[in-house]
Design a protein around this motif. Structure first.
Motif, PDB file in Angstrom:
ATOM      1  N   ALA A 222       0.830  -1.208   0.000  1.00  0.00           N
ATOM      2  CA  ALA A 222       0.000   0.000   0.000  1.00  0.00           C
ATOM      3  C   ALA A 222       0.864   1.257   0.000  1.00  0.00           C
ATOM      4  N   ASP A 223       2.111   1.140   0.478  1.00  0.00           N
ATOM      5  CA  ASP A 223       3.011   2.299   0.483  1.00  0.00           C
ATOM      6  C   ASP A 223       3.406   2.729  -0.929  1.00  0.00           C
ATOM      7  N   ASP A 224       3.281   1.844  -1.880  1.00  0.00           N
ATOM      8  CA  ASP A 224       3.460   2.213  -3.287  1.00  0.00           C
ATOM      9  C   ASP A 224       2.145   2.845  -3.746  1.00  0.00           C
ATOM     10  N   VAL A 225       1.898   4.059  -3.288  1.00  0.00           N
ATOM     11  CA  VAL A 225       0.571   4.661  -3.386  1.00  0.00           C
ATOM     12  C   VAL A 225       0.082   4.761  -4.828  1.00  0.00           C
ATOM     13  N   LEU A 226       0.866   5.348  -5.706  1.00  0.00           N
ATOM     14  CA  LEU A 226       0.418   5.540  -7.079  1.00  0.00           C
ATOM     15  C   LEU A 226       0.347   4.219  -7.828  1.00  0.00           C
ATOM     16  N   GLY A 227       1.333   3.354  -7.592  1.00  0.00           N
ATOM     17  CA  GLY A 227       1.333   2.062  -8.268  1.00  0.00           C
ATOM     18  C   GLY A 227       0.128   1.227  -7.893  1.00  0.00           C
ATOM     19  N   ARG A 228      -0.235   1.248  -6.606  1.00  0.00           N
ATOM     20  CA  ARG A 228      -1.383   0.445  -6.178  1.00  0.00           C
ATOM     21  C   ARG A 228      -2.686   1.016  -6.740  1.00  0.00           C
ATOM     22  N   ARG A 229      -2.825   2.327  -6.750  1.00  0.00           N
ATOM     23  CA  ARG A 229      -4.026   2.917  -7.348  1.00  0.00           C
ATOM     24  C   ARG A 229      -4.127   2.555  -8.824  1.00  0.00           C
ATOM     25  N   TRP A 230      -3.003   2.598  -9.512  1.00  0.00           N
ATOM     26  CA  TRP A 230      -2.968   2.227 -10.934  1.00  0.00           C
ATOM     27  C   TRP A 230      -3.402   0.779 -11.107  1.00  0.00           C
ATOM     28  N   LEU A 231      -2.895  -0.116 -10.253  1.00  0.00           N
ATOM     29  CA  LEU A 231      -3.248  -1.529 -10.336  1.00  0.00           C
ATOM     30  C   LEU A 231      -4.733  -1.743 -10.097  1.00  0.00           C
ATOM     31  N   VAL A 232      -5.253  -1.189  -9.013  1.00  0.00           N
ATOM     32  CA  VAL A 232      -6.648  -1.417  -8.635  1.00  0.00           C
ATOM     33  C   VAL A 232      -7.591  -0.876  -9.708  1.00  0.00           C
ATOM     34  N   SER A 233      -7.206   0.228 -10.345  1.00  0.00           N
ATOM     35  CA  SER A 233      -8.083   0.848 -11.338  1.00  0.00           C
ATOM     36  C   SER A 233      -8.300  -0.032 -12.568  1.00  0.00           C
ATOM     37  N   GLN A 234      -7.417  -0.980 -12.804  1.00  0.00           N
ATOM     38  CA  GLN A 234      -7.552  -1.789 -14.019  1.00  0.00           C
ATOM     39  C   GLN A 234      -8.045  -3.210 -13.749  1.00  0.00           C
ATOM     40  N   LEU A 235      -8.257  -3.555 -12.489  1.00  0.00           N
ATOM     41  CA  LEU A 235      -8.717  -4.906 -12.165  1.00  0.00           C
ATOM     42  C   LEU A 235     -10.226  -5.023 -12.335  1.00  0.00           C
ATOM     43  N   ASP A 236     -10.672  -6.224 -12.714  1.00  0.00           N
ATOM     44  CA  ASP A 236     -12.109  -6.467 -12.831  1.00  0.00           C
ATOM     45  C   ASP A 236     -12.621  -7.371 -11.724  1.00  0.00           C
ATOM     46  N   VAL A 237     -11.816  -7.541 -10.649  1.00  0.00           N
ATOM     47  CA  VAL A 237     -12.261  -8.250  -9.440  1.00  0.00           C
ATOM     48  C   VAL A 237     -11.996  -7.338  -8.243  1.00  0.00           C
ATOM     49  N   PRO A 238     -12.756  -7.485  -7.166  1.00  0.00           N
ATOM     50  CA  PRO A 238     -12.500  -6.655  -5.981  1.00  0.00           C
ATOM     51  C   PRO A 238     -11.084  -6.860  -5.442  1.00  0.00           C
ATOM     52  N   PHE A 239     -10.464  -5.772  -5.027  1.00  0.00           N
ATOM     53  CA  PHE A 239      -9.119  -5.809  -4.438  1.00  0.00           C
ATOM     54  C   PHE A 239      -9.257  -5.614  -2.931  1.00  0.00           C
ATOM     55  N   ILE A 240      -8.859  -6.623  -2.161  1.00  0.00           N
ATOM     56  CA  ILE A 240      -9.049  -6.621  -0.716  1.00  0.00           C
ATOM     57  C   ILE A 240      -7.874  -5.948  -0.011  1.00  0.00           C
ATOM     58  N   ALA A 241      -8.183  -4.962   0.829  1.00  0.00           N
ATOM     59  CA  ALA A 241      -7.195  -4.395   1.748  1.00  0.00           C
ATOM     60  C   ALA A 241      -7.211  -5.228   3.025  1.00  0.00           C
ATOM     61  N   ASP A 242      -6.047  -5.725   3.411  1.00  0.00           N
ATOM     62  CA  ASP A 242      -5.945  -6.580   4.602  1.00  0.00           C
ATOM     63  C   ASP A 242      -5.035  -5.908   5.613  1.00  0.00           C
ATOM     64  N   GLU A 243      -3.739  -6.237   5.596  1.00  0.00           N
ATOM     65  CA  GLU A 243      -2.833  -5.646   6.580  1.00  0.00           C
ATOM     66  C   GLU A 243      -2.634  -4.151   6.377  1.00  0.00           C
ATOM     67  N   SER A 244      -3.042  -3.622   5.228  1.00  0.00           N
ATOM     68  CA  SER A 244      -2.960  -2.180   4.993  1.00  0.00           C
ATOM     69  C   SER A 244      -4.159  -1.436   5.561  1.00  0.00           C
ATOM     70  N   ALA A 245      -5.158  -2.159   6.075  1.00  0.00           N
ATOM     71  CA  ALA A 245      -6.385  -1.508   6.550  1.00  0.00           C
ATOM     72  C   ALA A 245      -6.840  -2.146   7.856  1.00  0.00           C
ATOM     73  N   VAL A 246      -6.068  -1.932   8.894  1.00  0.00           N
ATOM     74  CA  VAL A 246      -6.360  -2.535  10.200  1.00  0.00           C
ATOM     75  C   VAL A 246      -7.463  -1.779  10.927  1.00  0.00           C
ATOM     76  N   THR A 247      -7.421  -0.462  10.903  1.00  0.00           N
ATOM     77  CA  THR A 247      -8.381   0.365  11.629  1.00  0.00           C
ATOM     78  C   THR A 247      -9.443   0.914  10.672  1.00  0.00           C
ATOM     79  N   PRO A 248     -10.580   1.371  11.197  1.00  0.00           N
ATOM     80  CA  PRO A 248     -11.560   2.025  10.329  1.00  0.00           C
ATOM     81  C   PRO A 248     -10.969   3.214   9.574  1.00  0.00           C
ATOM     82  N   ALA A 249     -10.068   3.945  10.206  1.00  0.00           N
ATOM     83  CA  ALA A 249      -9.425   5.063   9.509  1.00  0.00           C
ATOM     84  C   ALA A 249      -8.589   4.566   8.332  1.00  0.00           C
ATOM     85  N   ASP A 250      -7.889   3.434   8.520  1.00  0.00           N
ATOM     86  CA  ASP A 250      -7.130   2.842   7.415  1.00  0.00           C
ATOM     87  C   ASP A 250      -8.057   2.453   6.269  1.00  0.00           C
TER      88      ASP A 250
END
Length: 367
Positions: A222-250
């Motif tokens: 998730a620290d590769d902020v632009l790269g991850r956004r680029w990746l997620v934008s082109q996927l046709d399946v849901p992308f799950i945030a796991d260890e990058s989203a521990v808290t509701p704020a995350d």
């Protein structure tokens, strides 16, 4: 209903075989049993499974945090003071697994006191969940054989496949072998544990585009902020945030930033109180939710199904509830049983979990 003592008991139980994935591997379940005692003689229990390569917690660190910091924060409070408990524990940064085990043990003690199950206290939507089994790194034939065994023995038809090795063809070949070997009646999704770059992830997902995957999880950091956004934008399946989203704020940051489109809830790291917050946020945002696994033992898996079964959203998808099957033993007096691909909530008050004193004596490390 006042809390009089919090115990943190380290124990170790070997796995039958190591579980390997991109961020580490596990050979022994070096966990912590947490017990919350009340002035009514009630004892609530929960399990804290440290994952030092993910959250920085160790078994010794969890015991120390509970014994020297957290116990004093909650002793004297009522079991109903859950918001006060949450606020006091939140003063200390980090230590998610230690905090979560205390939280869940308090919920268990409350359920035992009121003679109500934790699932009913949380929401009571259903009493069971379908099960997803996690497959760690191995040769394709071995991973297919393990999946076949889980299907034939326990009725499991959904598998989370650990990926993230280099070259990516090592893992895409495994996923293809699973699809070809198990057929179309099986659901598959992949979890990279941040092992690939965004470009490698995109390449791998294109190679697997014809395999009908359900999800992709944490393929790149998730620290590769632009790269991850680029990746997620082109996927046709849901992308799950796991260890990058521990808290509701995350979760809010990752979803609104375009770095994920679904979320994994793990009670081992957010307990029941904070998991409720994440669930309600996901429900409001219209997100897919998967109940995840922190390589929990049976007690931890019981906590996961207790929460997941409480809500319609969290019970839609199979939960990751089976990795205790890889352990050589466990602490519960009555082992969990996965049948017809489902795990049911344990009947009775609280979590319905009873610890075998002889097994605890055998495996505990502090005596």
């Amino acid at each position: 209903m006042k809390i009089t003592q919090v115990e943190a008991i380290p124990f170790a139980i070997p796995y039958r075989k190591p579980l390997r994935f991109a961020s580490g591997e596990v050979h022994v379940a070096e966990h912590v049993l947490v017990r919350v005692h009340t002035d009514d003689g009630i004892v609530g229990v929960a399990e804290a499974p440290p994952r030092p390569f993910t959250y920085g917690e160790t078994q010794a660190g969890i015991v120390a945090a509970i014994d020297t910091i957290f116990a004093a924060q909650v002793v004297g409070l009522s079991l109903l003071d859950r918001e006060t408990v949450h606020t006091r524990l939140a003063r200390t940064v980090g230590n998610p697994t230690a905090k979560s085990a205390i939280d869940m043990a308090i919920w268990d003690a409350l359920g035992r006191t009121l003679d109500v199950s934790v699932t009913e206290l949380l929401g009571g939507y259903t009493d069971r969940m379908r099960v997803s089994h996690m497959l760690g790194f191995d040769e394709p034939a071995a991973m297919v054989a393990e999946a076949e065994r889980m299907r034939d023995t326990h009725g499991i038809t959904t598998f989370k496949v650990k990926v993230g090795r280099r070259p990516v063809s090592l893992d895409t070949a495994v996923v293809r072998a699973l699809r070809e070997g198990l057929g179309e009646g099986i659901d598959l999704y992949v979890d990279g544990n941040r092992g690939w770059t965004a470009a490698e992830s995109a390449h791998a997902m294109k190679e697997m585009a014809d395999l009908g995957l359900l999800f992709a999880e944490e393929l790149c950091p998730a620290d590769d902020v632009l790269g991850r956004r680029w990746l997620v934008s082109q996927l046709d399946v849901p992308f799950i945030a796991d260890e990058s989203a521990v808290t509701p704020a995350d979760v809010t940051r990752e979803i609104l930033g375009g770095s994920a489109t679904a979320v994994s809830i793990k009670t081992a790291r957010t307990g029941f109180t904070r998991s409720q917050r994440t669930h309600h946020l996901a429900e409001g945002l219209g997100l897919e939710v998967v109940m995840g696994n922190q390589i929990d033992g049976q007690l931890g898996s019981l906590c996961t199904v207790a929460f997941g079964a409480a809500y319609e959203l969290t019970s839609r998808r199979p939960g990751e509830l089976s990795n205790f099957l890889d352990m050589s033993d466990d602490l519960l007096t009555e082992p969990l049983c996965i049948a017809d691909g489902e795990l049911t909530v344990r009947p009775g008050a609280g979590l319905g979990a009873e610890i075998d004193p002889e097994k605890l004596q055998r495996y505990r490390l502090d005596r």
